[in-house]
Design a protein around this motif. Sequence first.
Motif, PDB file in Angstrom:
ATOM      1  N   SER A  87      47.874 -42.577  11.579  1.00  0.00           N
ATOM      2  CA  SER A  87      47.699 -41.374  12.405  1.00  0.00           C
ATOM      3  C   SER A  87      47.897 -40.093  11.618  1.00  0.00           C
ATOM      4  CB  SER A  87      48.673 -41.412  13.587  1.00  0.00           C
ATOM      5  OG  SER A  87      48.362 -42.484  14.456  1.00  0.00           O
ATOM      6  N   ASN A  88      48.717 -40.133  10.550  1.00  0.00           N
ATOM      7  CA  ASN A  88      48.946 -38.930   9.756  1.00  0.00           C
ATOM      8  C   ASN A  88      47.852 -38.663   8.731  1.00  0.00           C
ATOM      9  OD1 ASN A  88      51.230 -38.175  11.075  1.00  0.00           O
ATOM     10  ND2 ASN A  88      52.662 -38.855   9.495  1.00  0.00           N
ATOM     11  N   HIS A  89      46.917 -39.608   8.574  1.00  0.00           N
ATOM     12  CA  HIS A  89      45.772 -39.383   7.690  1.00  0.00           C
ATOM     13  C   HIS A  89      44.903 -38.286   8.304  1.00  0.00           C
ATOM     14  CE1 HIS A  89      41.897 -40.080   5.717  1.00  0.00           C
ATOM     15  NE2 HIS A  89      42.567 -40.707   4.765  1.00  0.00           N
ATOM     16  N   PRO A  90      44.322 -37.384   7.514  1.00  0.00           N
ATOM     17  CA  PRO A  90      43.487 -36.316   8.075  1.00  0.00           C
ATOM     18  C   PRO A  90      42.387 -36.825   9.010  1.00  0.00           C
ATOM     19  CG  PRO A  90      43.911 -35.903   5.762  1.00  0.00           C
ATOM     20  CD  PRO A  90      44.471 -37.259   6.057  1.00  0.00           C
ATOM     21  N   LEU A  91      41.733 -37.927   8.619  1.00  0.00           N
ATOM     22  CA  LEU A  91      40.707 -38.491   9.489  1.00  0.00           C
ATOM     23  C   LEU A  91      41.338 -39.290  10.628  1.00  0.00           C
ATOM     24  CD1 LEU A  91      37.670 -38.545   9.804  1.00  0.00           C
ATOM     25  CD2 LEU A  91      37.594 -40.619   8.414  1.00  0.00           C
ATOM     26  N   GLY A  92      42.545 -39.809  10.382  1.00  0.00           N
ATOM     27  CA  GLY A  92      43.255 -40.518  11.435  1.00  0.00           C
ATOM     28  C   GLY A  92      43.616 -39.590  12.576  1.00  0.00           C
ATOM     29  N   VAL A 147      29.559 -34.604   7.104  1.00  0.00           N
ATOM     30  CA  VAL A 147      30.350 -33.376   6.954  1.00  0.00           C
ATOM     31  C   VAL A 147      31.817 -33.658   7.244  1.00  0.00           C
ATOM     32  CG1 VAL A 147      30.733 -31.060   7.874  1.00  0.00           C
ATOM     33  CG2 VAL A 147      28.397 -31.876   7.497  1.00  0.00           C
ATOM     34  N   LEU A 148      32.077 -34.491   8.244  1.00  0.00           N
ATOM     35  CA  LEU A 148      33.454 -34.832   8.626  1.00  0.00           C
ATOM     36  C   LEU A 148      34.198 -35.518   7.490  1.00  0.00           C
ATOM     37  CD1 LEU A 148      35.722 -35.194  10.742  1.00  0.00           C
ATOM     38  CD2 LEU A 148      34.579 -37.310  11.451  1.00  0.00           C
ATOM     39  N   VAL A 149      33.593 -36.525   6.868  1.00  0.00           N
ATOM     40  CA  VAL A 149      34.297 -37.270   5.822  1.00  0.00           C
ATOM     41  C   VAL A 149      34.502 -36.423   4.570  1.00  0.00           C
ATOM     42  CG1 VAL A 149      33.555 -39.526   6.660  1.00  0.00           C
ATOM     43  CG2 VAL A 149      32.153 -38.337   4.969  1.00  0.00           C
ATOM     44  N   TYR A 150      33.581 -35.495   4.302  1.00  0.00           N
ATOM     45  CA  TYR A 150      33.794 -34.593   3.163  1.00  0.00           C
ATOM     46  C   TYR A 150      34.919 -33.609   3.468  1.00  0.00           C
ATOM     47  CZ  TYR A 150      29.933 -35.999   0.119  1.00  0.00           C
ATOM     48  OH  TYR A 150      29.128 -36.700  -0.744  1.00  0.00           O
ATOM     49  N   ALA A 151      34.948 -33.134   4.713  1.00  0.00           N
ATOM     50  CA  ALA A 151      35.976 -32.165   5.094  1.00  0.00           C
ATOM     51  C   ALA A 151      37.371 -32.768   5.028  1.00  0.00           C
ATOM     52  CB  ALA A 151      35.705 -31.634   6.500  1.00  0.00           C
ATOM     53  N   THR A 152      37.492 -34.079   5.303  1.00  0.00           N
ATOM     54  CA  THR A 152      38.795 -34.740   5.302  1.00  0.00           C
ATOM     55  C   THR A 152      39.067 -35.514   4.007  1.00  0.00           C
ATOM     56  OG1 THR A 152      37.811 -36.650   6.441  1.00  0.00           O
ATOM     57  CG2 THR A 152      38.831 -34.966   7.813  1.00  0.00           C
ATOM     58  N   GLY A 203      43.489 -40.914   0.118  1.00  0.00           N
ATOM     59  CA  GLY A 203      43.316 -42.360   0.161  1.00  0.00           C
ATOM     60  C   GLY A 203      43.246 -42.841   1.597  1.00  0.00           C
ATOM     61  N   ASN A 204      43.339 -44.149   1.781  1.00  0.00           N
ATOM     62  CA  ASN A 204      43.288 -44.715   3.130  1.00  0.00           C
ATOM     63  C   ASN A 204      44.665 -45.123   3.648  1.00  0.00           C
ATOM     64  OD1 ASN A 204      40.514 -44.385   3.199  1.00  0.00           O
ATOM     65  ND2 ASN A 204      40.097 -46.442   2.432  1.00  0.00           N
ATOM     66  N   SER A 205      45.682 -44.967   2.809  1.00  0.00           N
ATOM     67  CA  SER A 205      47.047 -45.300   3.213  1.00  0.00           C
ATOM     68  C   SER A 205      48.007 -44.588   2.268  1.00  0.00           C
ATOM     69  CB  SER A 205      47.291 -46.813   3.158  1.00  0.00           C
ATOM     70  OG  SER A 205      47.222 -47.279   1.824  1.00  0.00           O
ATOM     71  N   ILE A 221      51.281 -35.550   3.405  1.00  0.00           N
ATOM     72  CA  ILE A 221      50.290 -36.112   4.337  1.00  0.00           C
ATOM     73  C   ILE A 221      50.916 -37.177   5.234  1.00  0.00           C
ATOM     74  CG2 ILE A 221      48.230 -37.578   4.488  1.00  0.00           C
ATOM     75  CD1 ILE A 221      47.436 -34.805   3.855  1.00  0.00           C
ATOM     76  N   TYR A 222      51.508 -38.189   4.623  1.00  0.00           N
ATOM     77  CA  TYR A 222      51.891 -39.396   5.370  1.00  0.00           C
ATOM     78  C   TYR A 222      53.299 -39.353   5.964  1.00  0.00           C
ATOM     79  CZ  TYR A 222      47.624 -41.508   3.642  1.00  0.00           C
ATOM     80  OH  TYR A 222      46.297 -41.783   3.386  1.00  0.00           O
TER      81      TYR A 222
END
Length: 235
Positions: A53-58, A107-112, A189-191, A215-216
């Motif tokens: 949840s703390n991931h930007p895309l999360g 655009v979303l994945v580049y922004a995050t 990263g993803n985690s 971030i995390y």
Amino acid sequence: MNLLNRLATFYPEAKGNKWFRYFAVFCRIGLALAFIPSGVVKVMGERFTALPSNHPLGHYFDALHLTGFYYPFIGAGQLVTAALLLIPRTAVLGALMAFPIILNICVLVYATRFEGTRITTLLLFANVYLLCWYFDRIKYILPFKHADLGIPEYKPVNSRFPFAFFGIVIAIIAVVIVGNHFLYDIRPGNSALECTNGCAGNANPEACNHFCDCIYNQGKPLNVCVEEYEKASGR
């Protein structure tokens, strides 16, 4: 001969080449397969990814998941788009519907700074190819004079392999893959583990670890953590 005239001359040759046709089918299927899993998950009301949840895309997916019936509505739209892409008669409509979806995702994945920027970029290029492939059918909705973009009759089907075109495709794939590696100084990263593992190769490991913690563990926004990372790196 201007650019439009050159394109008008090349287009019927491409439409009559079986390899361009095969590539269009490949792009259709690839886009459809990209939409189906995410669409099914949303229609079922489940969270789309396992990102923390703390991931930007999360953050984004958590908020999206809590939007009530809007969440499965998006999934239904993706499934409808996938179905339209898979049916030859409706593929042009599917390509038109897919473009704003995949552009938004890209655009979303580049922004995050998500790790999936490469595949989404390639999917966007695949969608653009499909729009070009169906140009003879969508040109009527474009803000140009039809007479200026007239397309002559298609030439007979030929099997000549377009080495130059596929060479460009391979070059684009290579640029996307390699270019993304150097696009950002740091990614979340993803985690948390993936983020901290990448700090060993960072120019400033201490600043990198602070970024991962920001971030995390602290749950701060991406832009704040990037600013803190840049200050810690002396930029």
